[in-house]
Structure formats: C-alpha cells, structure tokens
Write an enzyme that holds these catalytic residues in place. Structure first.
Site, mmCIF file in Angstrom:
data_model
loop_
_atom_site.group_PDB
_atom_site.id
_atom_site.type_symbol
_atom_site.label_atom_id
_atom_site.label_comp_id
_atom_site.label_asym_id
_atom_site.label_seq_id
_atom_site.Cartn_x
_atom_site.Cartn_y
_atom_site.Cartn_z
ATOM 1 N N GLU A 99 0.845 -1.205 0.000
ATOM 2 C CA GLU A 99 0.000 0.000 0.000
ATOM 3 C C GLU A 99 0.874 1.246 0.000
ATOM 4 O O GLU A 99 1.965 1.242 0.571
ATOM 5 C CB GLU A 99 -0.829 0.032 1.283
ATOM 6 C CG GLU A 99 -2.033 -0.869 1.251
ATOM 7 C CD GLU A 99 -3.276 -0.127 0.787
ATOM 8 O OE1 GLU A 99 -3.158 0.800 -0.037
ATOM 9 O OE2 GLU A 99 -4.348 -0.489 1.266
ATOM 10 N N ASP A 100 0.371 2.331 -0.572
ATOM 11 C CA ASP A 100 1.084 3.602 -0.513
ATOM 12 C C ASP A 100 1.001 4.201 0.893
ATOM 13 O O ASP A 100 2.001 4.531 1.513
ATOM 14 C CB ASP A 100 0.544 4.594 -1.562
ATOM 15 C CG ASP A 100 -0.980 4.752 -1.512
ATOM 16 O OD1 ASP A 100 -1.656 4.030 -0.747
ATOM 17 O OD2 ASP A 100 -1.507 5.601 -2.256
ATOM 18 N N ASP A 114 -4.232 5.406 6.208
ATOM 19 C CA ASP A 114 -4.746 6.602 6.862
ATOM 20 C C ASP A 114 -5.713 6.131 7.964
ATOM 21 O O ASP A 114 -5.281 5.773 9.056
ATOM 22 C CB ASP A 114 -5.420 7.435 5.766
ATOM 23 C CG ASP A 114 -5.875 8.799 6.200
ATOM 24 O OD1 ASP A 114 -5.501 9.224 7.294
ATOM 25 O OD2 ASP A 114 -6.607 9.457 5.449
ATOM 26 N N PHE A 171 -1.708 16.061 4.339
ATOM 27 C CA PHE A 171 -2.001 15.430 3.050
ATOM 28 C C PHE A 171 -0.757 15.470 2.183
ATOM 29 O O PHE A 171 -0.212 16.539 1.922
ATOM 30 C CB PHE A 171 -3.173 16.118 2.344
ATOM 31 C CG PHE A 171 -3.723 15.269 1.238
ATOM 32 C CD1 PHE A 171 -4.713 14.327 1.505
ATOM 33 C CD2 PHE A 171 -3.228 15.368 -0.049
ATOM 34 C CE1 PHE A 171 -5.200 13.506 0.486
ATOM 35 C CE2 PHE A 171 -3.705 14.546 -1.072
ATOM 36 C CZ PHE A 171 -4.695 13.616 -0.792
ATOM 37 N N ARG A 214 1.597 12.541 -9.058
ATOM 38 C CA ARG A 214 2.080 11.167 -8.843
ATOM 39 C C ARG A 214 3.539 11.019 -9.295
ATOM 40 O O ARG A 214 4.271 10.175 -8.805
ATOM 41 C CB ARG A 214 1.233 10.164 -9.638
ATOM 42 C CG ARG A 214 -0.187 9.979 -9.114
ATOM 43 C CD ARG A 214 -0.815 8.738 -9.755
ATOM 44 N NE ARG A 214 -2.262 8.720 -9.644
ATOM 45 C CZ ARG A 214 -2.938 8.222 -8.611
ATOM 46 N NH1 ARG A 214 -2.300 7.728 -7.587
ATOM 47 N NH2 ARG A 214 -4.250 8.220 -8.607
HETATM 48 P P1 IMP Z 1 -7.718 4.906 4.426
HETATM 49 O O1 IMP Z 1 -8.833 3.966 4.025
HETATM 50 O O2 IMP Z 1 -8.294 6.089 5.183
HETATM 51 O O3 IMP Z 1 -6.615 4.231 5.182
HETATM 52 O O4 IMP Z 1 -7.181 5.541 3.104
HETATM 53 C C1 IMP Z 1 -6.185 4.963 2.353
HETATM 54 C C2 IMP Z 1 -6.122 5.581 0.982
HETATM 55 O O5 IMP Z 1 -6.472 6.972 0.986
HETATM 56 C C3 IMP Z 1 -4.715 5.523 0.457
HETATM 57 O O6 IMP Z 1 -4.462 4.304 -0.222
HETATM 58 C C4 IMP Z 1 -4.661 6.731 -0.445
HETATM 59 O O7 IMP Z 1 -5.138 6.401 -1.726
HETATM 60 C C5 IMP Z 1 -5.611 7.717 0.180
HETATM 61 N N1 IMP Z 1 -4.881 8.686 1.017
HETATM 62 C C6 IMP Z 1 -4.944 8.835 2.354
HETATM 63 N N2 IMP Z 1 -4.164 9.838 2.781
HETATM 64 C C7 IMP Z 1 -3.578 10.334 1.675
HETATM 65 C C8 IMP Z 1 -2.625 11.399 1.464
HETATM 66 O O8 IMP Z 1 -2.146 12.081 2.372
HETATM 67 N N3 IMP Z 1 -2.264 11.596 0.169
HETATM 68 C C9 IMP Z 1 -2.738 10.865 -0.882
HETATM 69 N N4 IMP Z 1 -3.620 9.885 -0.711
HETATM 70 C C10 IMP Z 1 -4.033 9.614 0.550
#
Ligand code: IMP
Length: 193
Positions: A103-104, A107, A156, A169
């Site tokens: 995963e990138d 959050d 962010f 990206r």
């Molecule tokens: P989660 O379900 O809240 O954990 O969100 C995960 C996804 O939200 C990541 O795979 C990203 O695609 C996106 N995301 C969350 N925070 C960021 C950020 O700071 N920058 C870019 N994408 C984010």
C-alpha cells in the site's frame, strides 16, 4: 523539516526526499527478502497509489517472487467509509501462497481492512501488509502493518505515486500539499487510490 521552493505552487514542503525514500525502500527489501526466503511470495500492489513504491520495492527484493496488481477506486463522496470498488482484480490465484499486500499510505485503515478481508477469503498461506506511509494519528481500525516505511503526521501528501485529483504522482519525492489547495468533493466523484 526545511521549507523549500518547489515547482508546483500547491506544494508546501518536501516531507521525504528521494534519497531517504531510496534508503528506506532498500531496507524494507532486505527485511522482506530475509523473512520470505524459500517461500512462494506474491507481492500485490494496490493501484494506483503504490505503483512507484512497489516497482522500487520489487527491485530491492533479492529472492524469487511474483507480482500482481489490484486496482481499487474509492468513493470520494463518502470519505472515511472504507467503501471501495475493485476496478482490476488479480490475475493469479493466491490460494496457498504467501501474500504481501503493498500500500502507498494507511490513513484511517478502512481501505486496507477491506482489502485484507477480501484477500483472506481467497485462502492465502499467509497475508501481510507493507505500507510506505503510516498516518497513525487518523487510524480508526487497528491494523497489523508488518513492514512500514515511515510514520508521518496528519498532513495530506503527494508524490512518489500518490496524488491529489490525479496530479503529482510523478514527483520523485513526497511533499505536503498546502491545506488551502484541497477542495472537498461535493459531487461524490470516484477517485483511484
Ligand atoms: P484509508 O482507508 O483512510 O486508510 O485511506 C487509504 C487511501 O487513501 C490511500 O491508499 C490513499 O489512496 C488515500 N490517502 C490517504 N491519505 C492520503 C494522502 O495524504 N495523500 C494521498 N492519498 C491519501
């Protein structure tokens, strides 16, 4: 953290430099290579956000392994819902194999939680997560992250595969977006992860 002048005006500062990314990805590759040596490892990159990280990580892994991709799209109109749509499924079966989901950024953890649940139903021998970034302050679900690149504050970020409305990206580093540049998405448009 140093304030620097960046090309795009929406970027506030570099959070993680290209060199630091390379160093950390190499370390993760070594750890993963040791842990999975002699096993049938399949790395699953979650698109789109992890594509650059996964490509670099693969090259830092020194044992035989295969790669597969899962594309997901989140519904931006439902922030924090964890609702995702699979836009591209895996090509290969993962039954009986050692899976490392890449995963990138994690959050709230809702997306990864959903994906782990989905992958688990396909009976892998083992299933672990590798996340480049971990925004622990915003976590809603307790998730085990076996391999983590960096813990970051609640900001962010863009770059190194991560986007804001599909932009940034291609930046080779990770930068913080200016808070004023982030628009809410009242239309409820979908966005690729
Ligand atoms: P989660 O379900 O809240 O954990 O969100 C995960 C996804 O939200 C990541 O795979 C990203 O695609 C996106 N995301 C969350 N925070 C960021 C950020 O700071 N920058 C870019 N994408 C984010």
């Amino acid at each position: 953290m140093k304030e620097v002048s960046l090309g795009p005006p929406d970027l506030r500062k570099v959070l993680i430099t290209q060199n630091r990314l390379q160093e950390r990805v190499s370390e993760l590759g070594c750890e993963i290579s040791q842990a999975f040596d002699g096993t049938d490892l399949v790395v699953i990159a979650i698109l789109k956000g992890s594509f650059i990280f996964a490509a670099d990580l693969l090259r830092a892994i020194t044992i035989p392994c295969s790669i597969d991709f899962m594309g997901i799209s989140s519904y931006a109109g439902q922030p924090g819902s964890g609702v995702v749509r699979i836009t591209k499924d895996l090509d290969e079966s993962i039954a009986g194999r050692n899976v490392l989901m890449v995963e990138d950024i994690i959050d709230t953890g809702l997306t990864s939680n959903y994906l782990l649940h989905t992958l688990k139903q396909r009976n892998p021998a083992s299933l672990q997560t590798c996340a480049l970034l971990d925004k622990t302050a915003r976590r809603l679900i307790d998730l085990p992250i076996a391999y983590r690149g960096f813990e970051i504050p609640d900001v962010f970020v863009v770059g190194y595969g991560m986007d804001y409305q599909q932009a940034y990206r291609n930046l080779p580093y990770i930068a913080i977006l200016r808070p004023g540049s982030i628009d809410p998405d009242p239309e409820g448009n979908q966005s690729d992860e």
